[in-house]
Design a protein around this motif. Sequence first.
Motif, mmCIF file in Angstrom:
data_model
loop_
_atom_site.group_PDB
_atom_site.id
_atom_site.type_symbol
_atom_site.label_atom_id
_atom_site.label_comp_id
_atom_site.label_asym_id
_atom_site.label_seq_id
_atom_site.Cartn_x
_atom_site.Cartn_y
_atom_site.Cartn_z
ATOM 1 N N THR A 178 0.865 -1.187 0.000
ATOM 2 C CA THR A 178 0.000 0.000 0.000
ATOM 3 C C THR A 178 0.899 1.233 0.000
ATOM 4 N N ARG A 179 0.914 1.917 -1.116
ATOM 5 C CA ARG A 179 1.775 3.095 -1.252
ATOM 6 C C ARG A 179 0.902 4.347 -1.156
ATOM 7 N N THR A 180 1.217 5.198 -0.197
ATOM 8 C CA THR A 180 0.426 6.406 0.043
ATOM 9 C C THR A 180 1.327 7.633 0.046
ATOM 10 N N SER A 181 0.719 8.765 0.314
ATOM 11 C CA SER A 181 1.460 10.033 0.375
ATOM 12 C C SER A 181 2.168 10.221 1.713
ATOM 13 N N ILE A 182 2.035 9.255 2.626
ATOM 14 C CA ILE A 182 2.703 9.386 3.919
ATOM 15 C C ILE A 182 4.216 9.474 3.744
ATOM 16 N N GLY A 183 4.762 8.619 2.872
ATOM 17 C CA GLY A 183 6.207 8.617 2.664
ATOM 18 C C GLY A 183 6.732 9.938 2.123
ATOM 19 N N PRO A 184 6.186 10.438 0.992
ATOM 20 C CA PRO A 184 6.639 11.737 0.487
ATOM 21 C C PRO A 184 6.436 12.876 1.482
ATOM 22 N N TRP A 185 5.313 12.837 2.229
ATOM 23 C CA TRP A 185 5.087 13.895 3.224
ATOM 24 C C TRP A 185 6.119 13.842 4.346
ATOM 25 N N SER A 186 6.442 12.634 4.823
ATOM 26 C CA SER A 186 7.433 12.521 5.898
ATOM 27 C C SER A 186 8.811 12.945 5.409
ATOM 28 N N ASP A 187 9.113 12.671 4.129
ATOM 29 C CA ASP A 187 10.372 13.165 3.572
ATOM 30 C C ASP A 187 10.398 14.692 3.554
ATOM 31 N N ARG A 188 9.278 15.304 3.215
ATOM 32 C CA ARG A 188 9.192 16.761 3.192
ATOM 33 C C ARG A 188 9.463 17.332 4.591
ATOM 34 N N VAL A 189 8.854 16.737 5.589
ATOM 35 C CA VAL A 189 9.058 17.195 6.971
ATOM 36 C C VAL A 189 10.517 17.018 7.377
ATOM 37 N N GLY A 190 11.120 15.905 6.949
ATOM 38 C CA GLY A 190 12.527 15.683 7.259
ATOM 39 C C GLY A 190 13.428 16.709 6.605
ATOM 40 N N ILE A 191 13.130 17.081 5.362
ATOM 41 C CA ILE A 191 13.919 18.111 4.675
ATOM 42 C C ILE A 191 13.857 19.428 5.438
ATOM 43 N N LEU A 192 12.659 19.803 5.884
ATOM 44 C CA LEU A 192 12.508 21.061 6.623
ATOM 45 C C LEU A 192 13.255 21.012 7.946
ATOM 46 N N ALA A 193 13.272 19.845 8.605
ATOM 47 C CA ALA A 193 14.025 19.714 9.855
ATOM 48 C C ALA A 193 15.511 19.938 9.607
ATOM 49 N N TYR A 194 16.029 19.390 8.528
ATOM 50 C CA TYR A 194 17.424 19.622 8.164
ATOM 51 C C TYR A 194 17.656 21.101 7.852
ATOM 52 N N ALA A 195 16.728 21.701 7.091
ATOM 53 C CA ALA A 195 16.891 23.090 6.665
ATOM 54 C C ALA A 195 16.868 24.058 7.835
ATOM 55 N N LEU A 196 16.158 23.706 8.911
ATOM 56 C CA LEU A 196 16.054 24.592 10.077
ATOM 57 C C LEU A 196 17.244 24.480 11.016
ATOM 58 N N THR A 197 18.075 23.461 10.850
ATOM 59 C CA THR A 197 19.194 23.240 11.775
ATOM 60 C C THR A 197 20.163 24.419 11.828
ATOM 61 N N PRO A 198 20.644 24.957 10.697
ATOM 62 C CA PRO A 198 21.537 26.113 10.806
ATOM 63 C C PRO A 198 20.859 27.340 11.396
ATOM 64 N N LEU A 199 19.553 27.515 11.169
ATOM 65 C CA LEU A 199 18.840 28.641 11.776
ATOM 66 C C LEU A 199 18.803 28.503 13.288
ATOM 67 N N SER A 200 18.592 27.288 13.767
ATOM 68 C CA SER A 200 18.586 27.050 15.211
ATOM 69 C C SER A 200 19.930 27.421 15.833
ATOM 70 N N ILE A 201 21.014 27.075 15.153
ATOM 71 C CA ILE A 201 22.340 27.405 15.670
ATOM 72 C C ILE A 201 22.590 28.905 15.600
ATOM 73 N N LEU A 202 22.115 29.555 14.536
ATOM 74 C CA LEU A 202 22.240 31.009 14.439
ATOM 75 C C LEU A 202 21.542 31.702 15.606
ATOM 76 N N LEU A 203 20.373 31.208 15.970
ATOM 77 C CA LEU A 203 19.601 31.819 17.053
ATOM 78 C C LEU A 203 20.245 31.617 18.412
ATOM 79 N N SER A 204 21.143 30.644 18.544
ATOM 80 C CA SER A 204 21.767 30.356 19.838
ATOM 81 C C SER A 204 23.154 30.971 19.975
#
Length: 656
Positions: free
Chosen positions: A171-197
């Motif tokens: 059963t292939r659904t949009s859960i996989g692509p959506w979770s990948d999208r969330v993972g990309i954003l988590a990676y993208a926010l990492t340098p911003l988090s360090i900048l803020l600290s």
Amino acid sequence: MATMDQPLAARHIQNYTEASSLEPHWGYVSRAVPCTNDAGSCAYLDLVYGSHDRGMLYSGILWCTLGGVLFLWALGRRLWPSRRADEIVNVDTERELAAKSSSSRLRRSLACYGRSYLLPDSVRSVFGRTTRLQVLVLAVLSGYLLIWSFVGITYKTWITPVKSSPGLYNTRTSIGPWSDRVGILAYALTPLSILLSSRESILSLLTGVPYQSFNFLHRWLGYIIFAQGSLHTMSWCIVEIKLYNPQPTTAVEWITQTYMIWGLVAMTLLLLLFVLSMPFAIRLTGYEFFRKAHYVLAMLYIGACWGHWEQLKCFLLPGLLIWFLDRGVRYARSAMLHYGFLPDGSVGFKAAHANLTHFADAEHGDVVRMDFSHSQDAWKIGQHFYICFAECSIWQSHPFTPLNLPVVKGGVVAHSYIFRAKKGETKKVAELALKKLSENKSATTPLILSGSYGESIAENLTPHVNVLCVAGGTGITYVLPVLLSLVQQPAMTDRKIELIWAIRKRADMGWVEQELNIIRQAAKTHEVPIHIFVTREQSSASLLDDSKTSEKDANVKETGSGSSSSSSLNGALSSSSLEVKRIGGRESGTHPDLQKMVGRFVENTVRGPTTVYASGPGGMISDLRAIVASCNSGAKVWKGNERFDVRLTYDDRLEW
């Protein structure tokens, strides 16, 4: 990390042996084209790669948006800088120009509207003592991320056959692509988090906002990254353990892959970061443990993320570089402060040596005053230094605000600090001072400085601005330099200056006796009423009699049911307008009525805006935010009534 002969490629049901070419995708494994699978699988792969490409695009848009906001902010500061006090030649002319300028009145009235709505605390049970403005910024960022998490994904389900197991289906659904999208954003926010600290903050250089003001966003952005990582992990667990067949073979093969092992390590480290950053964990383990564990776990987390998905190192590498740059600049600043000519003529490292004065207080923690001189440039009023007590531990440093004016004499600047020793390093310093004094030794200790940090709080304090200083306990260190600076300037007609200071005992006034004496000496030209409230001291008839005697000799007004008296201090304040009022008993939690006092100060100003400088316990700062917000009126400021333009500048380091 994955290539065509690794299990990760097979998981995407791609037939590389029949592919005519490999289609590269930034941040992901290459795709085999043309697709030779069944129609459902090919449609699913179209969604996977299309959604990923859009996710990378959206991450770029996210960073372009942040960069654009910072660019416009920095450009605005350059094109429309605030007038500095030393640029004002004629105060009356400046007032008239400001009153006639529609753009000036519009800007100030909008600022008043903003303060009246955005300055008070917001949902304290969730966000703590945080302004509505910071919560609004967090809400905007969260909404922005929420949009990018869901747009550009086709939500559909495909039932596809399992080639290796006839009769079974995936059963292939949009859960996989959506979770990948969330993972990309988590990676993208990492340098911003360090900048803020970062303490050596690039954001502060661009915006002028003190680095500690970004701590709230850093903390909550960490929570967002934790939520994104958790959703990413749980979603793929559902896909691989529930939706794909055969089971449990598929789940075992998936979880034992190298990239998945690193993913589990990254999620475990992120969970530890989340738990250890909670208030109860900080109270349990201590702030120093939290800070150092946070550094180590954060770096390990970035390394584990690199091992999990190397293709997204474009987000991880900047984070590492920002962190190491921050640490390098910190050490360089300390070296610049301490490396110089030694007494023997050589060049080397020289620690500052502070003289310690001990004020005993068995109930609430002893207070220590540090005085020393150091060869350096002057700092700006309101800035602070991180100080390491080398005789106690070289692994810890704490922020302290100098209570004196930064004046260079012969290349040397005097430093004075006070702090209450409750536990940890400050308690060690108090015990060290007490021990040396009991042994009739010179109470001195070597210090290593780093700084200065923060922004000037008095640079834009033009002569027509009224000033109210509010302090609680050792928070007096933040507001005293402002007062000392004002009394050294020419007295201004119709300008009001006042100090409100809440202390536990009357003897606490001795902490800053020298500085209060300077204010007394300026009383002939400057009227600076000083209201001191003693909140925790038992009444005593004899002490009350002593206070009455002191009032006659020293012109000190004493009200309340009784307090102890210091004759030397009273003598030093013989010409000042000083009121000492006892408002509480030994176990009382009574505090000054700031609502009444701030409101009365604003109402009694003749003209000009008001700036309230404050430092003290978090409860006091929260009260002042609400009080100052209620004093602002954009409509009245637009009509030319400057008295209702009230700003609050406070030391938020006490909220760490």
